[in-house]
Enzyme design. Structure first.
Site, PDB file in Angstrom:
ATOM      1  N   ASP A   1       0.853  -1.189   0.000  1.00 39.89           N
ATOM      2  CA  ASP A   1       0.000   0.000   0.000  1.00 39.89           C
ATOM      3  C   ASP A   1       0.894   1.246   0.000  1.00 39.89           C
ATOM      4  OD1 ASP A   1      -3.217   0.534   0.968  1.00 39.89           O
ATOM      5  OD2 ASP A   1      -1.801   2.210   1.083  1.00 39.89           O
ATOM      6  N   ILE A   2       0.519   2.216  -0.802  1.00 34.56           N
ATOM      7  CA  ILE A   2       1.323   3.431  -0.953  1.00 34.56           C
ATOM      8  C   ILE A   2       1.276   4.298   0.308  1.00 34.56           C
ATOM      9  CG2 ILE A   2      -0.454   5.004  -1.902  1.00 34.56           C
ATOM     10  CD1 ILE A   2       1.597   5.698  -4.118  1.00 34.56           C
TER      11      ILE A   2
ATOM     12  N   HIS B   1     -10.212  -5.221  -3.358  1.00 31.81           N
ATOM     13  CA  HIS B   1      -8.878  -5.458  -2.805  1.00 31.81           C
ATOM     14  C   HIS B   1      -8.982  -5.869  -1.353  1.00 31.81           C
ATOM     15  CE1 HIS B   1      -9.907  -1.174  -2.557  1.00 31.81           C
ATOM     16  NE2 HIS B   1      -9.283  -1.169  -1.380  1.00 31.81           N
TER      17      HIS B   1
HETATM   18  P1  AMP Z   1      -9.734   1.392   0.301  1.00 31.51           P
HETATM   19  O1  AMP Z   1      -9.917   2.634   1.098  1.00 31.51           O
HETATM   20  O2  AMP Z   1     -10.118   0.136   1.042  1.00 31.51           O
HETATM   21  O3  AMP Z   1     -10.411   1.483  -1.057  1.00 31.51           O
HETATM   22  O4  AMP Z   1      -8.177   1.234   0.067  1.00 31.51           O
HETATM   23  C1  AMP Z   1      -7.507   1.743  -1.042  1.00 31.51           C
HETATM   24  C2  AMP Z   1      -6.042   1.691  -0.705  1.00 31.51           C
HETATM   25  O5  AMP Z   1      -5.298   1.846  -1.893  1.00 31.51           O
HETATM   26  C3  AMP Z   1      -5.580   2.779   0.275  1.00 31.51           C
HETATM   27  O6  AMP Z   1      -5.051   2.166   1.448  1.00 31.51           O
HETATM   28  C4  AMP Z   1      -4.524   3.524  -0.530  1.00 31.51           C
HETATM   29  O7  AMP Z   1      -3.445   3.950   0.271  1.00 31.51           O
HETATM   30  C5  AMP Z   1      -4.101   2.494  -1.558  1.00 31.51           C
HETATM   31  N1  AMP Z   1      -3.552   3.018  -2.800  1.00 31.51           N
HETATM   32  C6  AMP Z   1      -4.055   4.017  -3.571  1.00 31.51           C
HETATM   33  N2  AMP Z   1      -3.294   4.204  -4.647  1.00 31.51           N
HETATM   34  C7  AMP Z   1      -2.283   3.296  -4.568  1.00 31.51           C
HETATM   35  C8  AMP Z   1      -1.148   2.991  -5.384  1.00 31.51           C
HETATM   36  N3  AMP Z   1      -0.902   3.649  -6.535  1.00 31.51           N
HETATM   37  N4  AMP Z   1      -0.312   2.003  -4.997  1.00 31.51           N
HETATM   38  C9  AMP Z   1      -0.539   1.342  -3.848  1.00 31.51           C
HETATM   39  N5  AMP Z   1      -1.590   1.578  -3.035  1.00 31.51           N
HETATM   40  C10 AMP Z   1      -2.445   2.542  -3.383  1.00 31.51           C
END
Ligand code: AMP
Length: 111
Positions: free
Chosen positions: A29-30, A97
Site C-alpha cells: 500500500d502506498i 482489494h
Molecule cells: P480502500 O480505502 O479500502 O479502497 O483502500 C484503497 C487503498 O489503496 C488505500 O489504502 C490507498 O493507500 C491504496 N492506494 C491508492 N493508490 C495506490 C497505489 N498507486 N499504490 C498502492 N496503493 C495505493
C-alpha cells in the site's frame, strides 16, 4: 482503462509487487496503515464483493493474502485482513482489494 489497480496489473502504473499467483496480485500500500500493509487484488476487474460472482477468484485472493502473511513473517503474531466494500466502509478504489495488515497490535472494533 481508467481503473488504477487494473493499470497496476498491466504494469502501466508502478507498484511494489511482493507476490502474485495466476489470478491475483499483491503489492505494498502506498500509504501504509501498519508496519506491513499489502493489498491483494484480483487481476481481472471486479468492483467489489457484490460483483464477485466467481467464488474461486475470491479463493485465489485469500490464498495469496495468506501466502503474503507468511512471507512477511506475520503468521506467529497474527494479522488482519480487511475488505472495505462500498461507500460506507470507506472503499476508495473501486477494484476489489484485500488489505493485509500486520506488524503491530490492532484495536477492535475499528473506528
Ligand atoms: P480502500 O480505502 O479500502 O479502497 O483502500 C484503497 C487503498 O489503496 C488505500 O489504502 C490507498 O493507500 C491504496 N492506494 C491508492 N493508490 C495506490 C497505489 N498507486 N499504490 C498502492 N496503493 C495505493
Amino acid at each position: 482503462m481508467s481503473c488504477l489497480f487494473c493499470r497496476i496489473v498491466k504494469r502501466e502504473v508502478p507498484a511494489n509487487v511482493v507476490a502474485e499467483n495466476e489470478h491475483a496480485l499483491a503489492f505494498r500500500d502506498i500509504n501504509p496503515a501498519a508496519p506491513t500493509h499489502v493489498l491483494v487484488i484480483p487481476k481481472v476487474h471486479v468492483t467489489d464483493v457484490s460483483e464477485a460472482s466467481d467464488t474461486s477468484l475470491l479463493g485465489q485472493v485469500f490464498a495469496l493474502a495468506r501466502q503474503v502473511a507468511k512471507s512477511e513473517g506475520l503468521e506467529q503474531d497474527g494479522y488482519r485482513l480487511v475488505v472495505n466494500n462500498g461507500k460506507n466502509a470507506g472503499q476508495s478504489v473501486f477494484h476489489l482489494h484485500m488489505h493485509v495488515l500486520g506488524g503491530r497490535a490492532m484495536a477492535w472494533p475499528p473506528g
